[in-house]
Design a protein around this motif. Structure first.
Motif, PDB file in Angstrom:
ATOM      1  N   ILE A 158       0.838  -1.206   0.000  1.00 10.77           N
ATOM      2  CA  ILE A 158       0.000   0.000   0.000  1.00 10.77           C
ATOM      3  C   ILE A 158       0.866   1.245   0.000  1.00 10.77           C
ATOM      4  N   ASN A 159       1.915   1.252   0.828  1.00 16.34           N
ATOM      5  CA  ASN A 159       2.794   2.418   0.893  1.00 16.34           C
ATOM      6  C   ASN A 159       3.463   2.690  -0.455  1.00 16.34           C
ATOM      7  N   LEU A 160       3.834   1.615  -1.161  1.00 15.91           N
ATOM      8  CA  LEU A 160       4.485   1.780  -2.455  1.00 15.91           C
ATOM      9  C   LEU A 160       3.508   2.370  -3.474  1.00 15.91           C
ATOM     10  N   LEU A 161       2.290   1.832  -3.528  1.00 18.74           N
ATOM     11  CA  LEU A 161       1.287   2.331  -4.465  1.00 18.74           C
ATOM     12  C   LEU A 161       0.836   3.750  -4.119  1.00 18.74           C
ATOM     13  N   ALA A 162       0.851   4.080  -2.840  1.00 15.49           N
ATOM     14  CA  ALA A 162       0.356   5.381  -2.380  1.00 15.49           C
ATOM     15  C   ALA A 162       1.399   6.484  -2.458  1.00 15.49           C
ATOM     16  N   GLN A 163       2.628   6.132  -2.793  1.00 13.42           N
ATOM     17  CA  GLN A 163       3.684   7.143  -2.846  1.00 13.42           C
ATOM     18  C   GLN A 163       3.387   8.164  -3.941  1.00 13.42           C
ATOM     19  N   PRO A 164       3.411   9.451  -3.643  1.00 11.95           N
ATOM     20  CA  PRO A 164       3.159  10.461  -4.683  1.00 11.95           C
ATOM     21  C   PRO A 164       4.226  10.405  -5.774  1.00 11.95           C
ATOM     22  N   LEU A 165       3.848  10.843  -6.964  1.00 19.84           N
ATOM     23  CA  LEU A 165       4.780  10.942  -8.084  1.00 19.84           C
ATOM     24  C   LEU A 165       4.900  12.411  -8.468  1.00 19.84           C
ATOM     25  N   VAL A 166       6.104  12.953  -8.326  1.00 22.25           N
ATOM     26  CA  VAL A 166       6.345  14.350  -8.695  1.00 22.25           C
ATOM     27  C   VAL A 166       6.907  14.375 -10.113  1.00 22.25           C
ATOM     28  N   LEU A 167       6.218  15.077 -10.994  1.00 22.45           N
ATOM     29  CA  LEU A 167       6.609  15.154 -12.402  1.00 22.45           C
ATOM     30  C   LEU A 167       7.693  16.216 -12.591  1.00 22.45           C
ATOM     31  N   PRO A 168       8.448  16.145 -13.680  1.00 27.79           N
ATOM     32  CA  PRO A 168       9.517  17.124 -13.905  1.00 27.79           C
ATOM     33  C   PRO A 168       9.063  18.576 -13.858  1.00 27.79           C
ATOM     34  N   CYS A 169       7.812  18.860 -14.237  1.00 28.68           N
ATOM     35  CA  CYS A 169       7.315  20.237 -14.207  1.00 28.68           C
ATOM     36  C   CYS A 169       6.991  20.708 -12.796  1.00 28.68           C
ATOM     37  N   GLY A 170       7.048  19.782 -11.826  1.00 27.30           N
ATOM     38  CA  GLY A 170       6.779  20.131 -10.440  1.00 27.30           C
ATOM     39  C   GLY A 170       5.410  19.725  -9.936  1.00 27.30           C
ATOM     40  N   ILE A 171       4.524  19.292 -10.825  1.00 25.73           N
ATOM     41  CA  ILE A 171       3.181  18.874 -10.426  1.00 25.73           C
ATOM     42  C   ILE A 171       3.257  17.502  -9.745  1.00 25.73           C
ATOM     43  N   ARG A 172       2.426  17.308  -8.738  1.00 28.34           N
ATOM     44  CA  ARG A 172       2.435  16.086  -7.928  1.00 28.34           C
ATOM     45  C   ARG A 172       1.159  15.288  -8.164  1.00 28.34           C
ATOM     46  N   LEU A 173       1.321  14.026  -8.545  1.00 23.54           N
ATOM     47  CA  LEU A 173       0.203  13.077  -8.592  1.00 23.54           C
ATOM     48  C   LEU A 173       0.172  12.342  -7.265  1.00 23.54           C
ATOM     49  N   LYS A 174      -1.004  12.163  -6.687  1.00 22.98           N
ATOM     50  CA  LYS A 174      -1.090  11.739  -5.287  1.00 22.98           C
ATOM     51  C   LYS A 174      -0.730  10.270  -5.055  1.00 22.98           C
ATOM     52  N   SER A 175      -0.738   9.463  -6.110  1.00 16.89           N
ATOM     53  CA  SER A 175      -0.355   8.059  -5.962  1.00 16.89           C
ATOM     54  C   SER A 175       0.168   7.555  -7.293  1.00 16.89           C
ATOM     55  N   ARG A 176       0.426   6.245  -7.354  1.00 16.08           N
ATOM     56  CA  ARG A 176       0.973   5.645  -8.571  1.00 16.08           C
ATOM     57  C   ARG A 176      -0.086   4.920  -9.395  1.00 16.08           C
ATOM     58  N   LEU A 177      -1.367   5.120  -9.097  1.00 12.43           N
ATOM     59  CA  LEU A 177      -2.446   4.401  -9.781  1.00 12.43           C
ATOM     60  C   LEU A 177      -3.223   5.350 -10.690  1.00 12.43           C
ATOM     61  N   ILE A 178      -3.170   5.064 -11.992  1.00 13.11           N
ATOM     62  CA  ILE A 178      -3.705   5.933 -13.025  1.00 13.11           C
ATOM     63  C   ILE A 178      -4.812   5.200 -13.791  1.00 13.11           C
ATOM     64  N   LYS A 179      -5.872   5.934 -14.131  1.00 11.41           N
ATOM     65  CA  LYS A 179      -6.902   5.375 -15.010  1.00 11.41           C
ATOM     66  C   LYS A 179      -6.488   5.674 -16.447  1.00 11.41           C
ATOM     67  N   SER A 180      -6.237   4.608 -17.205  1.00  4.35           N
ATOM     68  CA  SER A 180      -5.732   4.729 -18.566  1.00  4.35           C
ATOM     69  C   SER A 180      -6.766   5.354 -19.499  1.00  4.35           C
ATOM     70  N   ALA A 181      -6.255   5.980 -20.565  1.00  5.75           N
ATOM     71  CA  ALA A 181      -7.135   6.508 -21.609  1.00  5.75           C
ATOM     72  C   ALA A 181      -7.899   5.365 -22.265  1.00  5.75           C
ATOM     73  N   MET A 182      -9.196   5.554 -22.402  1.00  5.79           N
ATOM     74  CA  MET A 182     -10.058   4.629 -23.133  1.00  5.79           C
ATOM     75  C   MET A 182     -11.006   5.475 -23.978  1.00  5.79           C
ATOM     76  N   SER A 183     -11.411   4.932 -25.090  1.00  6.56           N
ATOM     77  CA  SER A 183     -12.401   5.637 -25.911  1.00  6.56           C
ATOM     78  C   SER A 183     -13.774   5.412 -25.287  1.00  6.56           C
ATOM     79  N   ASP A 184     -14.151   6.302 -24.356  1.00  2.72           N
ATOM     80  CA  ASP A 184     -15.429   6.099 -23.663  1.00  2.72           C
ATOM     81  C   ASP A 184     -16.612   6.396 -24.580  1.00  2.72           C
TER      82      ASP A 184
END
Length: 399
Positions: free
Chosen positions: A7-33
């Motif tokens: 859980i700690n690994l998945l919950a670790q924030p990801l800081v992007l090179p531009c400085g923006i922070r994603l709150k965890s490592r779990l992303i909803k992929s692009a789909m043609s909804d």
């Protein structure tokens, strides 16, 4: 690995090179909804769908197939980010998709040779005429217009309140076609060596960055392989990653596969089971410092944890798993856990499984998934009928 460590690994924030922070490592992929209104604008069901993924704990949801031009759409249910778009509706989609500290980004695209025939005249890097696929080739002027077209769409995304943009250069759409020697037979500056095939992608990234500024996230999706003989090879894809490392992108989304009628499948270098492109991302991590997002084939929390733990990826992108459970991120970030149960279909028609997941997205947007009981055959029929109706609205708006 113990549950709390996972859980700690998945919950670790990801800081992007531009400085923006994603709150965890779990992303909803692009789909043609395919939940646009047929005139390029969001619907209530689409807003609710992305709100549910945000409520469900996804750090980022990517809207699949948001068109930068109305003339080369993947489907008539796509959104279109051009002047004249319904900006109040776009802003509402961005707001609701950003609930709970989530990000929502449009995946900016152009279907090129694979544009939906009933509402477009497909054009790709080169003219093609094979059974099931016919398109004109783009002129140099049309290619030179692309950077500004994408910059305009990214500016509108920023104005609407979307947290970033993802440039679509995978899955056989326009920039994937430029990168692939199967589609790209040009002999000018945009064809030939992989550096030339990449040229327009680099120009688009530069134009988008200039338009949105240094602190706004720009991601890109690329193929690790086209999975087709004569298509983009894994070695060339690795060179694309090296070239991207010299740009200002903040996230590289690795996927694969494309559609080219009549082309033979190749040995694609993917894993035989589990996440499809993990062998490639291990190599890609060695040639770039840009965070790598891995898409395709994740079905269990254990697979996601392992990919992060062994350094194969910096974040995990989930598509069908999050259609089966829109709160999957919350589940995987809790002690309860719980992996989705994937349906098994008996001899579905071609395209039926994809249609089934697409129509389940509609049910999620209507909060009616408990009543969703379509077969792949029924789903395909409903999906095609809806597309046909939306083509009428598309032609009315954009003809």
């Amino acid at each position: 690995m113990k549950n709390h460590d996972a859980i700690n690994l998945l919950a670790q924030p990801l800081v992007l090179p531009c400085g923006i922070r994603l709150k965890s490592r779990l992303i909803k992929s692009a789909m043609s909804d395919s939940l646009g209104d047929g005139a390029g604008n969001p619907t209530e069901a689409q807003m609710r769908l992305y709100e549910r993924w945000a409520e469900g704990g996804a750090a980022l949801s990517v809207i699949g197939e948001v068109q930068t031009s109305p003339y080369y759409p993947e489907k008539p249910g796509n959104l279109v980010l051009v002047p004249g778009a319904d900006m109040p509706a776009m802003k509402e989609l961005a707001k609701r998709g950003s609930t709970n500290g989530a990000h929502i980004w449009p995946q900016l695209g152009h279907a090129g040779a694979l544009a939906h025939g009933p509402v477009s005249t497909p054009k790709g890097p080169s003219p093609l005429d094979v059974e099931g696929l016919k398109c004109d080739g783009m002129s140099l002027d049309e290619i030179h217009e692309l950077p500004q077209t994408y910059a305009q769409a990214a500016t509108l995304a920023q104005e609407a309140g979307f947290g970033g943009v993802l440039i679509h250069a995978g899955h056989g759409f326009l920039f994937s076609q430029f990168l692939s020697p199967l589609f790209n037979h040009r002999t000018d500056a945009f064809g030939g060596a992989v550096e030339n095939r990449f040229r327009i992608v680099g120009e688009v990234i530069a134009a988008v960055r200039q338009a949105v500024g240094p602190a706004y996230p720009i991601g890109i999706k690329i193929n690790s392989t086209d999975k087709l003989e004569g298509g983009l090879s894994t070695d060339d894809a690795l060179e694309v990653v090296r070239l991207l490392n010299e740009t200002s992108v903040d996230l590289i989304d690795i996927s694969g596969g494309t559609y080219f009628p009549g082309a033979a499948s190749s040995s694609d270098g993917t894993s035989s089971s589990g996440p499809y492109f993990i062998d490639f991302t291990k190599r890609a991590k060695e040639v770039t410092t840009i965070p790598i997002l891995l898409t395709g084939g994740f079905e269990t929390r254990g697979q996601a944890v392992q990919a992060l733990q062994n350094g194969s990826a910096d974040a995990i992108s989930l598509a069908r798993a999050m259609v089966l459970n829109p709160s999957l991120a919350n589940a995987w970030l809790s002690e309860v856990g719980g992996d989705p149960e994937f349906p098994i279909f008996d001899k579905p028609p071609r395209g039926g499984v994809t249609a089934w997941y697409s129509m389940r997205l509609t049910a999620l947007g209507e909060d009616s998934e408990d009543q969703f009981d379509q077969s792949p055959t029924d789903a395909l029929e409903a999906y095609d009928a809806r597309d046909a109706e939306r083509c009428k609205a598309w032609r009315n708006r954009f003809s």
